[in-house]
Motif scaffolding. Structure first.
Motif, PDB file in Angstrom:
ATOM      1  N   VAL A  37      -9.489   7.143   1.461  1.00 43.86           N
ATOM      2  CA  VAL A  37      -8.046   6.778   1.339  1.00 43.86           C
ATOM      3  C   VAL A  37      -7.385   6.523   0.236  1.00 43.86           C
ATOM      4  O   VAL A  37      -6.582   6.275   0.052  1.00 43.86           O
ATOM      5  N   ARG A  38      -8.394   7.428  -0.655  1.00 40.30           N
ATOM      6  CA  ARG A  38      -7.959   6.814  -2.174  1.00 40.30           C
ATOM      7  C   ARG A  38      -6.357   8.161  -2.032  1.00 40.30           C
ATOM      8  O   ARG A  38      -5.898   7.016  -3.237  1.00 40.30           O
ATOM      9  N   TYR A  39      -6.194   8.733  -1.488  1.00 41.87           N
ATOM     10  CA  TYR A  39      -5.101   9.286  -1.969  1.00 41.87           C
ATOM     11  C   TYR A  39      -3.894   8.651  -0.340  1.00 41.87           C
ATOM     12  O   TYR A  39      -2.748   9.063  -0.781  1.00 41.87           O
ATOM     13  N   ILE A  40      -3.936   7.823  -0.360  1.00 38.83           N
ATOM     14  CA  ILE A  40      -2.841   7.285   0.597  1.00 38.83           C
ATOM     15  C   ILE A  40      -2.180   6.581  -0.036  1.00 38.83           C
ATOM     16  O   ILE A  40      -2.369   6.218  -0.834  1.00 38.83           O
ATOM     17  N   SER A  41      -0.820   5.978  -0.091  1.00 37.41           N
ATOM     18  CA  SER A  41      -0.054   5.539  -0.560  1.00 37.41           C
ATOM     19  C   SER A  41       0.034   3.881  -0.073  1.00 37.41           C
ATOM     20  O   SER A  41      -0.609   3.959   0.770  1.00 37.41           O
ATOM     21  N   HIS A  42       0.858   3.428  -0.822  1.00 36.90           N
ATOM     22  CA  HIS A  42       0.121   1.338  -0.449  1.00 36.90           C
ATOM     23  C   HIS A  42       1.215   1.602   0.964  1.00 36.90           C
ATOM     24  O   HIS A  42       1.088   0.566   1.469  1.00 36.90           O
ATOM     25  N   LEU A  43       2.297   2.432   0.586  1.00 36.18           N
ATOM     26  CA  LEU A  43       3.040   2.203   2.335  1.00 36.18           C
ATOM     27  C   LEU A  43       2.325   2.479   3.425  1.00 36.18           C
ATOM     28  O   LEU A  43       2.399   1.676   4.470  1.00 36.18           O
ATOM     29  N   ASP A  44       1.181   3.741   3.171  1.00 35.36           N
ATOM     30  CA  ASP A  44       0.526   3.776   4.066  1.00 35.36           C
ATOM     31  C   ASP A  44      -0.482   2.312   4.909  1.00 35.36           C
ATOM     32  O   ASP A  44      -1.321   2.092   5.881  1.00 35.36           O
ATOM     33  N   VAL A  45      -1.013   2.315   3.508  1.00 34.21           N
ATOM     34  CA  VAL A  45      -1.784   1.323   3.388  1.00 34.21           C
ATOM     35  C   VAL A  45      -1.393  -0.116   4.244  1.00 34.21           C
ATOM     36  O   VAL A  45      -1.657  -0.663   5.574  1.00 34.21           O
ATOM     37  N   LEU A  46       0.177  -0.400   4.013  1.00 31.37           N
ATOM     38  CA  LEU A  46       0.675  -1.369   4.764  1.00 31.37           C
ATOM     39  C   LEU A  46       0.876  -1.247   6.223  1.00 31.37           C
ATOM     40  O   LEU A  46       0.194  -2.040   6.952  1.00 31.37           O
ATOM     41  N   ARG A  47       1.083  -0.331   6.628  1.00 33.44           N
ATOM     42  CA  ARG A  47       1.485   0.466   7.645  1.00 33.44           C
ATOM     43  C   ARG A  47      -0.207   0.190   9.276  1.00 33.44           C
ATOM     44  O   ARG A  47      -0.338  -0.100   9.935  1.00 33.44           O
ATOM     45  N   SER A  98      -0.263  -6.356  -6.234  1.00 39.15           N
ATOM     46  CA  SER A  98       0.520  -4.796  -6.867  1.00 39.15           C
ATOM     47  C   SER A  98       0.067  -3.561  -6.182  1.00 39.15           C
ATOM     48  O   SER A  98      -1.281  -3.691  -6.438  1.00 39.15           O
ATOM     49  N   PRO A  99       0.302  -2.952  -6.154  1.00 40.61           N
ATOM     50  CA  PRO A  99      -0.187  -1.345  -5.137  1.00 40.61           C
ATOM     51  C   PRO A  99      -0.910  -0.807  -5.779  1.00 40.61           C
ATOM     52  O   PRO A  99      -0.929  -0.827  -7.070  1.00 40.61           O
ATOM     53  N   LEU A 100      -2.124  -0.283  -5.286  1.00 37.26           N
ATOM     54  CA  LEU A 100      -3.495   0.739  -6.230  1.00 37.26           C
ATOM     55  C   LEU A 100      -2.932   1.427  -7.277  1.00 37.26           C
ATOM     56  O   LEU A 100      -2.381   2.202  -5.919  1.00 37.26           O
ATOM     57  N   PRO A 101      -2.546   1.901  -7.955  1.00 39.46           N
ATOM     58  CA  PRO A 101      -2.498   3.728  -7.949  1.00 39.46           C
ATOM     59  C   PRO A 101      -3.213   4.465  -7.143  1.00 39.46           C
ATOM     60  O   PRO A 101      -3.655   4.587  -7.371  1.00 39.46           O
ATOM     61  N   LEU A 102      -2.849   5.297  -6.404  1.00 33.41           N
ATOM     62  CA  LEU A 102      -3.006   6.736  -6.058  1.00 33.41           C
ATOM     63  C   LEU A 102      -4.233   7.245  -6.484  1.00 33.41           C
ATOM     64  O   LEU A 102      -4.029   7.437  -7.824  1.00 33.41           O
ATOM     65  N   GLY A 103      -5.159   7.362  -6.258  1.00 33.72           N
ATOM     66  CA  GLY A 103      -6.266   7.739  -6.575  1.00 33.72           C
ATOM     67  C   GLY A 103      -7.384   7.028  -6.924  1.00 33.72           C
ATOM     68  O   GLY A 103      -8.476   7.763  -6.972  1.00 33.72           O
ATOM     69  N   ALA A 133     -10.745  10.095 -16.394  1.00 30.99           N
ATOM     70  CA  ALA A 133     -11.838   9.587 -15.585  1.00 30.99           C
ATOM     71  C   ALA A 133     -12.266  10.299 -13.826  1.00 30.99           C
ATOM     72  O   ALA A 133     -10.412   9.880 -14.403  1.00 30.99           O
ATOM     73  N   PRO A 134     -12.875  11.040 -13.716  1.00 33.38           N
ATOM     74  CA  PRO A 134     -12.580  11.279 -12.340  1.00 33.38           C
ATOM     75  C   PRO A 134     -12.321  10.098 -11.237  1.00 33.38           C
ATOM     76  O   PRO A 134     -11.830  11.025 -10.263  1.00 33.38           O
ATOM     77  N   LEU A 135     -13.312   8.885 -11.790  1.00 34.58           N
ATOM     78  CA  LEU A 135     -12.684   7.873 -10.628  1.00 34.58           C
ATOM     79  C   LEU A 135     -12.190   6.725 -11.066  1.00 34.58           C
ATOM     80  O   LEU A 135     -13.462   6.041 -12.398  1.00 34.58           O
ATOM     81  N   ILE A 136     -11.334   6.164 -11.230  1.00 30.45           N
ATOM     82  CA  ILE A 136     -10.876   4.551 -11.333  1.00 30.45           C
ATOM     83  C   ILE A 136     -11.782   3.437  -9.905  1.00 30.45           C
ATOM     84  O   ILE A 136     -10.552   3.859  -9.292  1.00 30.45           O
ATOM     85  N   ALA A 137     -12.187   2.650 -10.522  1.00 31.26           N
ATOM     86  CA  ALA A 137     -12.290   1.611  -9.625  1.00 31.26           C
ATOM     87  C   ALA A 137     -11.354   0.041 -10.104  1.00 31.26           C
ATOM     88  O   ALA A 137     -11.880  -0.601 -11.329  1.00 31.26           O
ATOM     89  N   ARG A 138     -10.879  -0.350  -9.167  1.00 25.58           N
ATOM     90  CA  ARG A 138     -10.582  -1.358  -9.165  1.00 25.58           C
ATOM     91  C   ARG A 138     -11.664  -3.181  -8.955  1.00 25.58           C
ATOM     92  O   ARG A 138     -11.578  -2.830  -7.274  1.00 25.58           O
ATOM     93  N   THR A 139     -12.168  -3.045 -10.030  1.00 28.96           N
ATOM     94  CA  THR A 139     -13.008  -4.787  -9.567  1.00 28.96           C
ATOM     95  C   THR A 139     -13.194  -6.052  -9.110  1.00 28.96           C
ATOM     96  O   THR A 139     -13.636  -6.433  -8.469  1.00 28.96           O
TER      97      THR A 139
END
Length: 228
Positions: free
Chosen positions: A16-26, A55-60, A201-207
């Protein structure tokens, strides 16, 4: 009715890394409703559940450190809240930990101080370590960030609390803590652009998200075991 507020730390996985913050909220709204929890709602013509996010997690990006506050209209035992909500979620948006916070506590976004990130680059470990050591030795690093019509200039070195490089297969892993408060939000792509031009970076994680959690209510909790 006695309102109550829970702070939920959750995962946002790769699927779900490419779903928006609004989609996460829903998605969380649907999960909370299915859990049949006594949600508190906003006032007005279109009431919404009282949810507050950092703050919203950046897309991806992916994360094991997202945070959401949920306000209830009736008190529920913490264990019951976790059980009912976890039963309505998936591994892609999974409940990790939950704690009760005071109703008067600042919202997560208002309390944010720093965010920790992790990423990997296809860079020789010796080259990466040299760049990181040089960066950490600086007192300042003016940085200009162009995003279409928006241009930001800030001190990237002061926006980074720490930066570390660890050798991994195929390159190096970078771990960093970046400023993320009401005045400035620095992103890990800025570190990559400044230290390793041309690399992505191919993938970035907020830890981790570091919140300013000092409050009178929290000190009362520590002393008496309950919010007053």
């Amino acid at each position: 009715m006695a309102q109550q507020r829970f702070r939920v730390w959750f995962r946002k996985g790769e699927r779900v890394r490419y779903i928006s913050h609004l989609d996460v909220l829903r998605a969380w709204e649907r999960s909370l409703r299915r859990a049949e929890l006594p949600l508190a709602y906003s006032q007005g013509f279109t009431p919404h559940p009282k949810l507050a996010f950092a703050s919203p997690l950046p897309l991806g990006f992916v994360s094991d450190a997202e945070v959401m506050d949920v306000t209830l209209d009736e008190r529920v035992e913490l264990s019951e809240f976790v059980e009912r909500l976890a039963a309505q979620t998936t591994e892609d948006l999974a409940v990790l930990t939950v704690e009760e916070v005071a109703l008067t506590a600042p919202a997560p976004q208002a309390a944010m101080l720093w965010c920790d990130y992790r990423l990997s680059l296809a860079v020789a470990p010796s080259e990466a370590q040299e760049a990181v050591t040089s960066f950490n030795a600086l007192e300042s690093m003016p940085f200009r960030e162009d995003r279409g019509e928006r241009v930001r200039e800030y001190d990237l070195r002061k926006a980074c609390a720490w930066l570390r490089a660890t050798p991994v297969d195929g390159g190096v892993q970078l771990d960093m803590r970046l400023r993320s408060d009401q005045e400035l939000t620095a992103r890990p792509e800025a570190i990559v652009a400044a230290l390793f031009p041309g690399q992505t970076a191919p993938l970035i994680a907020r830890t981790n998200i570091v919140l300013d959690e000092r409050s009178v209510a929290r000190e009362l909790w520590r002393r008496t075991g309950q919010y007053q």
